[in-house]
Design a protein around this motif. Structure first.
Motif, PDB file in Angstrom:
ATOM      1  N   LYS A 108       4.056   4.486   4.140  1.00  0.00           N
ATOM      2  CA  LYS A 108       4.467   4.550   5.546  1.00  0.00           C
ATOM      3  C   LYS A 108       3.435   3.985   6.536  1.00  0.00           C
ATOM      4  O   LYS A 108       3.003   4.670   7.468  1.00  0.00           O
ATOM      5  N   PRO A 109       3.045   2.718   6.371  1.00  0.00           N
ATOM      6  CA  PRO A 109       2.154   2.123   7.374  1.00  0.00           C
ATOM      7  C   PRO A 109       2.905   1.953   8.694  1.00  0.00           C
ATOM      8  O   PRO A 109       4.138   1.983   8.727  1.00  0.00           O
ATOM      9  N   ASP A 110       2.165   1.777   9.758  1.00  0.00           N
ATOM     10  CA  ASP A 110       2.775   1.521  11.065  1.00  0.00           C
ATOM     11  C   ASP A 110       3.114   0.042  11.238  1.00  0.00           C
ATOM     12  O   ASP A 110       3.958  -0.309  12.062  1.00  0.00           O
ATOM     13  N   LEU A 111       2.425  -0.816  10.482  1.00  0.00           N
ATOM     14  CA  LEU A 111       2.595  -2.259  10.583  1.00  0.00           C
ATOM     15  C   LEU A 111       2.184  -2.886   9.255  1.00  0.00           C
ATOM     16  O   LEU A 111       1.243  -2.434   8.621  1.00  0.00           O
ATOM     17  N   VAL A 112       2.896  -3.940   8.869  1.00  0.00           N
ATOM     18  CA  VAL A 112       2.509  -4.755   7.722  1.00  0.00           C
ATOM     19  C   VAL A 112       2.176  -6.143   8.249  1.00  0.00           C
ATOM     20  O   VAL A 112       2.929  -6.714   9.029  1.00  0.00           O
ATOM     21  N   VAL A 113       1.028  -6.668   7.835  1.00  0.00           N
ATOM     22  CA  VAL A 113       0.622  -8.026   8.200  1.00  0.00           C
ATOM     23  C   VAL A 113       0.615  -8.835   6.915  1.00  0.00           C
ATOM     24  O   VAL A 113      -0.056  -8.474   5.949  1.00  0.00           O
ATOM     25  N   ILE A 114       1.382  -9.927   6.885  1.00  0.00           N
ATOM     26  CA  ILE A 114       1.486 -10.728   5.664  1.00  0.00           C
ATOM     27  C   ILE A 114       1.437 -12.208   6.005  1.00  0.00           C
ATOM     28  O   ILE A 114       1.924 -12.632   7.058  1.00  0.00           O
TER      29      ILE A 114
END
Length: 164
Positions: A108-114
């Protein structure tokens, strides 16, 4: 704002750029950075010889751990809080995107950066796109960083790292 930012990494230029952006965001927001590498077992679909498989597995785990060490040093230099994980799940058979979707549901991250290569058309169809799958199916916001477009801090510093 953000408390936990996830960044999946691999050994690509666009992944490195995504890590740079995730580190910058974590530093700016005081967030914890969750660095993830998924072992890609897509090769199991086409190659299945006992001894070779164990050797390939060991190679991929060593390479994944080396990536995480490199990312760890980057996060330490930035002075941010971080965790790192190697996802070693043979049952995914190369479906890295789906494995990440399940991990996102669990952590449950607040944001994913890919990162993404920015391919389109036939190249994207043939190569697939983990980033596109995350954008479509992740339960949290996904920030996609293209490998061929300078980051804001590079533009401000007058640098350019465009590559194909």
């Amino acid at each position: 704002m953000y408390r936990n930012i996830m960044v999946p990494i691999d050994d690509s230029h666009c992944s490195s750029r995504a890590l740079d952006e995730a580190v910058r965001l974590a530093r700016a927001t005081g967030s914890n950075l969750e660095i993830i590498h998924v072992i890609d077992y897509g090769f199991l679909r086409v190659r299945a010889h006992g001894g070779e498989l164990e050797e390939e597995h060991q190679h991929r785990v060593a390479a994944g751990n080396a990536l995480l060490v490199k990312a760890r040093h980057h996060a330490e230099r930035a002075g941010i809080k971080f965790t790192e994980r190697l996802l070693d799940d043979k049952s995914t058979l190369g479906d890295v995107a789906n494995r990440l979707i399940h991990d996102i549901q669990d952590s449950k991250p607040d944001l994913v950066v890919i990162g993404t290569h920015g391919k389109s058309g036939l190249q994207r169809v043939v190569l697939g796109s983990v980033a596109e799958t995350l954008v479509r199916h992740a339960s949290v916001p996904v920030l996609v960083v293209r490998g061929d477009i300078p980051l804001a801090e590079e533009v401000a510093a007058g640098q350019s790292t465009t590559s194909a």
